[in-house]
Design a protein around this motif. Structure first.
Motif, short mmCIF file in Angstrom:
data_model
loop_
_atom_site.label_atom_id
_atom_site.label_comp_id
_atom_site.label_asym_id
_atom_site.label_seq_id
_atom_site.Cartn_x
_atom_site.Cartn_y
_atom_site.Cartn_z
N MET A 1 0.65 -1.16 -0.09
CA MET A 1 -0.08 -0.04 -0.05
C MET A 1 0.83 1.32 -0.02
SD MET A 1 -2.84 1.06 2.92
CE MET A 1 -4.34 0.97 2.14
N THR A 2 0.48 2.21 -0.81
CA THR A 2 1.39 3.55 -0.95
C THR A 2 0.86 4.56 -0.24
OG1 THR A 2 0.21 4.07 -3.00
CG2 THR A 2 2.31 2.86 -3.43
N ALA A 3 1.64 5.33 0.39
CA ALA A 3 1.08 6.53 1.25
C ALA A 3 0.47 7.46 0.25
CB ALA A 3 2.20 7.00 2.08
N SER A 4 -0.60 8.33 0.69
CA SER A 4 -1.09 9.32 0.02
C SER A 4 -0.50 10.54 -0.04
CB SER A 4 -2.76 9.49 0.17
OG SER A 4 -2.82 9.95 1.63
N ARG A 5 -0.47 11.27 -1.03
CA ARG A 5 0.23 12.51 -1.07
C ARG A 5 -0.63 13.29 -0.04
NH1 ARG A 5 1.04 16.67 -5.96
NH2 ARG A 5 2.78 17.92 -4.88
N PRO A 6 0.24 14.36 0.73
CA PRO A 6 -0.57 15.18 1.61
C PRO A 6 -1.29 16.12 0.59
CG PRO A 6 1.65 15.01 2.28
CD PRO A 6 1.39 13.90 0.88
N ALA A 7 -2.55 16.56 1.24
CA ALA A 7 -3.55 17.34 0.23
C ALA A 7 -3.00 18.76 0.15
CB ALA A 7 -4.66 17.18 0.90
N THR A 8 -2.66 19.60 1.24
CA THR A 8 -2.13 20.89 1.17
C THR A 8 -0.98 21.06 1.14
OG1 THR A 8 -2.28 21.36 3.50
CG2 THR A 8 -4.35 21.53 2.49
N PRO A 9 -0.48 22.53 0.40
CA PRO A 9 0.97 22.92 0.67
C PRO A 9 1.55 22.91 1.93
CG PRO A 9 -0.48 24.20 -0.85
CD PRO A 9 -1.25 23.63 -0.13
N ALA A 10 0.79 23.19 2.88
CA ALA A 10 1.38 23.18 4.52
C ALA A 10 1.30 21.50 4.74
CB ALA A 10 0.22 23.91 5.47
N GLN A 11 0.52 20.91 4.43
CA GLN A 11 0.81 19.42 4.86
C GLN A 11 2.02 18.71 4.06
OE1 GLN A 11 -2.98 17.90 3.71
NE2 GLN A 11 -3.61 17.75 5.65
N ARG A 12 2.26 19.39 2.90
CA ARG A 12 3.30 18.69 2.07
C ARG A 12 4.77 19.28 2.79
NH1 ARG A 12 -0.16 19.22 -2.08
NH2 ARG A 12 0.50 21.42 -2.85
N LYS A 13 4.86 20.59 3.27
CA LYS A 13 5.93 21.05 3.89
C LYS A 13 6.13 20.29 5.22
CE LYS A 13 5.29 25.49 1.63
NZ LYS A 13 5.01 26.66 1.65
N ILE A 14 5.23 20.04 5.88
CA ILE A 14 5.31 19.24 7.16
C ILE A 14 5.99 17.75 6.73
CG2 ILE A 14 4.04 18.30 9.21
CD1 ILE A 14 2.31 20.84 9.03
N LYS A 15 5.43 17.44 5.94
CA LYS A 15 5.65 15.86 5.55
C LYS A 15 7.30 15.82 5.06
CE LYS A 15 5.43 11.67 3.62
NZ LYS A 15 6.67 11.21 3.47
N GLU A 16 7.81 17.08 4.26
CA GLU A 16 9.05 17.33 3.81
C GLU A 16 9.92 17.38 5.19
OE1 GLU A 16 11.59 20.14 0.98
OE2 GLU A 16 9.97 21.13 2.13
N ALA A 17 9.64 18.14 6.20
CA ALA A 17 10.58 18.30 7.24
C ALA A 17 10.35 17.09 8.01
CB ALA A 17 9.83 19.27 8.27
N ILE A 18 9.48 16.32 8.10
CA ILE A 18 9.22 14.90 8.95
C ILE A 18 10.52 13.94 8.14
CG2 ILE A 18 8.10 12.78 9.39
CD1 ILE A 18 5.54 14.74 9.85
N ASP A 19 10.35 14.17 6.91
CA ASP A 19 11.50 12.96 6.01
C ASP A 19 12.60 13.47 6.38
OD1 ASP A 19 9.12 11.72 5.22
OD2 ASP A 19 9.12 12.72 2.97
N ALA A 20 12.89 14.80 6.09
CA ALA A 20 14.24 15.33 6.77
C ALA A 20 14.62 14.91 7.98
CB ALA A 20 14.25 16.82 6.55
N ARG A 21 13.76 15.10 9.05
CA ARG A 21 14.05 14.96 10.30
C ARG A 21 14.46 13.39 10.55
NH1 ARG A 21 9.32 13.81 14.40
NH2 ARG A 21 9.16 12.13 12.85
N ASP A 22 13.89 12.48 9.82
CA ASP A 22 14.17 10.98 10.19
C ASP A 22 15.21 10.65 9.27
OD1 ASP A 22 11.55 10.98 11.33
OD2 ASP A 22 10.67 9.98 9.56
N ALA A 23 15.66 11.43 8.15
CA ALA A 23 17.09 11.05 7.70
C ALA A 23 18.39 11.58 8.22
CB ALA A 23 16.86 11.85 5.91
N LEU A 24 17.91 12.71 8.98
CA LEU A 24 18.98 13.24 9.68
C LEU A 24 19.33 12.37 11.09
CD1 LEU A 24 21.03 15.38 10.57
CD2 LEU A 24 19.15 16.56 11.46
N ALA A 25 18.13 11.76 11.59
CA ALA A 25 18.16 10.86 12.88
C ALA A 25 18.97 9.66 12.41
CB ALA A 25 16.87 10.55 13.18
N THR A 26 18.46 9.35 11.06
CA THR A 26 19.39 7.84 10.66
C THR A 26 20.98 8.17 10.69
OG1 THR A 26 17.21 7.24 9.70
CG2 THR A 26 19.49 6.23 8.83
N ALA A 27 21.15 9.31 9.94
CA ALA A 27 22.66 9.79 9.66
C ALA A 27 23.27 10.04 10.94
CB ALA A 27 22.86 10.87 8.74
#
Length: 68
Positions: free
Chosen positions: A1-27
């Motif tokens: 199952m694929t994740a749906s794309r966030p609906a609003t620009p604000a949701q997309r920006k928050i999703k981008e920050a969450i992805d960046a946080r997760d990548a930084l935590a992993t590194a």
């Protein structure tokens, strides 16, 4: 199952920050560094123009311990 794309620009920006946080935590974990807190902050409650990766606050002893 694929994740749906966030609906609003604000949701997309928050999703981008969450992805960046997760990548930084992993590194950081691979480098042997653990921060006491990492979360996402937005400067405006109504509509987020951007989201920030907040690296948390820590005491001097914790900061020194993370270098070991």
């Amino acid at each position: 199952m694929t994740a749906s794309r966030p609906a609003t620009p604000a949701q997309r920006k928050i999703k981008e920050a969450i992805d960046a946080r997760d990548a930084l935590a992993t590194a950081l974990t691979k480098a042997g560094i653990q921060l006491p807190a990492m979360d996402i902050r937005t400067p405006w409650a109504e509509e987020s123009r951007y989201a920030l990766v907040h690296l948390g606050l820590c005491s001097a002893p914790v900061a020194h311990a993370s270098r070991k």
